[in-house]
Design a protein around this motif. Structure first.
Motif, short mmCIF file in Angstrom:
data_model
loop_
_atom_site.label_atom_id
_atom_site.label_comp_id
_atom_site.label_asym_id
_atom_site.label_seq_id
_atom_site.Cartn_x
_atom_site.Cartn_y
_atom_site.Cartn_z
N MET A 4 -56.58 -99.74 37.42
CA MET A 4 -55.58 -99.79 36.37
C MET A 4 -55.86 -98.74 35.29
SD MET A 4 -53.72 -102.80 34.74
CE MET A 4 -52.76 -102.76 33.30
N ARG A 5 -57.13 -98.52 35.02
CA ARG A 5 -57.51 -97.55 33.99
C ARG A 5 -56.99 -96.15 34.32
NH1 ARG A 5 -63.35 -97.71 31.29
NH2 ARG A 5 -62.78 -96.53 29.45
N ILE A 6 -57.21 -95.72 35.54
CA ILE A 6 -56.76 -94.38 35.95
C ILE A 6 -55.24 -94.28 35.92
CG2 ILE A 6 -56.69 -92.77 37.90
CD1 ILE A 6 -59.52 -93.80 38.63
N ALA A 7 -54.57 -95.34 36.33
CA ALA A 7 -53.10 -95.34 36.32
C ALA A 7 -52.57 -95.22 34.89
CB ALA A 7 -52.56 -96.60 36.98
N MET A 8 -53.21 -95.89 33.96
CA MET A 8 -52.76 -95.81 32.56
C MET A 8 -53.00 -94.42 31.99
SD MET A 8 -53.76 -99.48 30.88
CE MET A 8 -52.84 -99.25 29.36
N VAL A 9 -54.14 -93.83 32.31
CA VAL A 9 -54.42 -92.47 31.84
C VAL A 9 -53.39 -91.49 32.40
CG1 VAL A 9 -56.07 -90.56 31.95
CG2 VAL A 9 -56.88 -92.87 31.43
N GLU A 10 -53.06 -91.64 33.67
CA GLU A 10 -52.06 -90.76 34.29
C GLU A 10 -50.69 -90.96 33.64
OE1 GLU A 10 -50.29 -87.96 36.86
OE2 GLU A 10 -52.31 -88.26 36.13
N LEU A 11 -50.34 -92.21 33.39
CA LEU A 11 -49.06 -92.48 32.73
C LEU A 11 -49.02 -91.86 31.34
CD1 LEU A 11 -46.30 -93.81 32.67
CD2 LEU A 11 -47.42 -95.93 31.95
N MET A 12 -50.10 -91.97 30.59
CA MET A 12 -50.15 -91.37 29.26
C MET A 12 -50.04 -89.85 29.33
SD MET A 12 -52.77 -93.74 27.03
CE MET A 12 -54.13 -93.73 28.20
N ARG A 13 -50.65 -89.25 30.35
CA ARG A 13 -50.55 -87.80 30.53
C ARG A 13 -49.09 -87.40 30.80
NH1 ARG A 13 -49.86 -84.25 34.24
NH2 ARG A 13 -49.88 -85.73 35.95
N LEU A 14 -48.42 -88.16 31.66
CA LEU A 14 -47.02 -87.87 31.96
C LEU A 14 -46.13 -88.08 30.73
CD1 LEU A 14 -46.75 -89.53 35.48
CD2 LEU A 14 -46.75 -87.08 34.96
N MET A 15 -46.44 -89.10 29.96
CA MET A 15 -45.67 -89.33 28.73
C MET A 15 -45.85 -88.17 27.76
SD MET A 15 -46.53 -93.38 28.31
CE MET A 15 -45.42 -93.82 26.99
N ALA A 16 -47.06 -87.65 27.64
CA ALA A 16 -47.31 -86.51 26.76
C ALA A 16 -46.54 -85.28 27.23
CB ALA A 16 -48.80 -86.22 26.68
N HIS A 49 -32.35 -84.70 22.00
CA HIS A 49 -33.66 -84.45 22.59
C HIS A 49 -34.78 -84.68 21.59
CE1 HIS A 49 -32.69 -83.19 26.64
NE2 HIS A 49 -31.61 -82.61 26.14
N ARG A 50 -34.54 -84.35 20.34
CA ARG A 50 -35.55 -84.60 19.31
C ARG A 50 -35.80 -86.11 19.19
NH1 ARG A 50 -35.92 -80.51 15.54
NH2 ARG A 50 -36.60 -79.54 17.43
N VAL A 51 -34.73 -86.89 19.19
CA VAL A 51 -34.85 -88.35 19.10
C VAL A 51 -35.59 -88.90 20.32
CG1 VAL A 51 -33.54 -90.52 19.12
CG2 VAL A 51 -32.90 -88.69 17.55
N LYS A 52 -35.23 -88.41 21.51
CA LYS A 52 -35.93 -88.87 22.72
C LYS A 52 -37.42 -88.56 22.63
CE LYS A 52 -34.34 -88.52 26.87
NZ LYS A 52 -33.80 -87.97 28.12
N GLY A 53 -37.76 -87.40 22.10
CA GLY A 53 -39.16 -87.04 21.94
C GLY A 53 -39.87 -87.97 20.97
N LEU A 54 -39.22 -88.29 19.86
CA LEU A 54 -39.81 -89.21 18.88
C LEU A 54 -39.98 -90.60 19.46
CD1 LEU A 54 -37.91 -88.05 15.68
CD2 LEU A 54 -40.34 -87.71 16.20
N GLU A 55 -38.99 -91.05 20.22
CA GLU A 55 -39.11 -92.35 20.87
C GLU A 55 -40.29 -92.35 21.85
OE1 GLU A 55 -34.40 -93.66 20.77
OE2 GLU A 55 -35.20 -92.67 22.55
N SER A 56 -40.43 -91.26 22.56
CA SER A 56 -41.54 -91.15 23.51
C SER A 56 -42.89 -91.15 22.80
CB SER A 56 -41.39 -89.89 24.38
OG SER A 56 -40.27 -90.00 25.21
N ILE A 57 -42.95 -90.54 21.63
CA ILE A 57 -44.18 -90.55 20.84
C ILE A 57 -44.55 -92.00 20.49
CG2 ILE A 57 -45.17 -89.98 18.58
CD1 ILE A 57 -43.64 -87.28 18.82
N GLY A 58 -43.57 -92.78 20.12
CA GLY A 58 -43.82 -94.18 19.81
C GLY A 58 -44.31 -94.96 21.01
N ARG A 59 -43.68 -94.73 22.16
CA ARG A 59 -44.13 -95.42 23.39
C ARG A 59 -45.54 -94.99 23.77
NH1 ARG A 59 -38.72 -94.64 24.61
NH2 ARG A 59 -39.12 -92.76 25.80
N LEU A 60 -45.85 -93.71 23.62
CA LEU A 60 -47.19 -93.24 23.94
C LEU A 60 -48.22 -93.85 22.99
CD1 LEU A 60 -49.20 -91.48 25.47
CD2 LEU A 60 -48.53 -89.56 23.99
#
Length: 76
Positions: free
Chosen positions: A1-13, A52-63
């Protein structure tokens, strides 16, 4: 699970970077359209830039939420 979360965070970034790049590009296109005397196109480009700016800000919050969850699960 740890590796999967790190990968997900990388993709989110990566998504955040891409959204910001789209926002910047649409803003530039809006400026160009204004300069060329096409306000209707400029308005559309500005709207796309804002979206796109709003989507980026929302993604920052999720990350940030994912990073907090990761820290509470694995960084003890």
């Amino acid at each position: 699970m740890r590796i999967a979360m790190v990968e997900l965070m990388r993709l989110m970034a990566e998504d955040i970077v891409a959204e910001e790049a789209f926002a910047i590009e649409f803003a530039r296109e809006a400026e160009q359209a204004d300069h060329m005397g096409d306000p209707a196109t400029a308005d559309i480009m500005r709207d796309l830039s804002r979206r796109h700016r709003v989507k980026g800000l929302e993604s920052i919050g999720r990350l940030a939420a994912m990073q907090f969850r990761y820290a509470t699960m694995f960084d003890r």
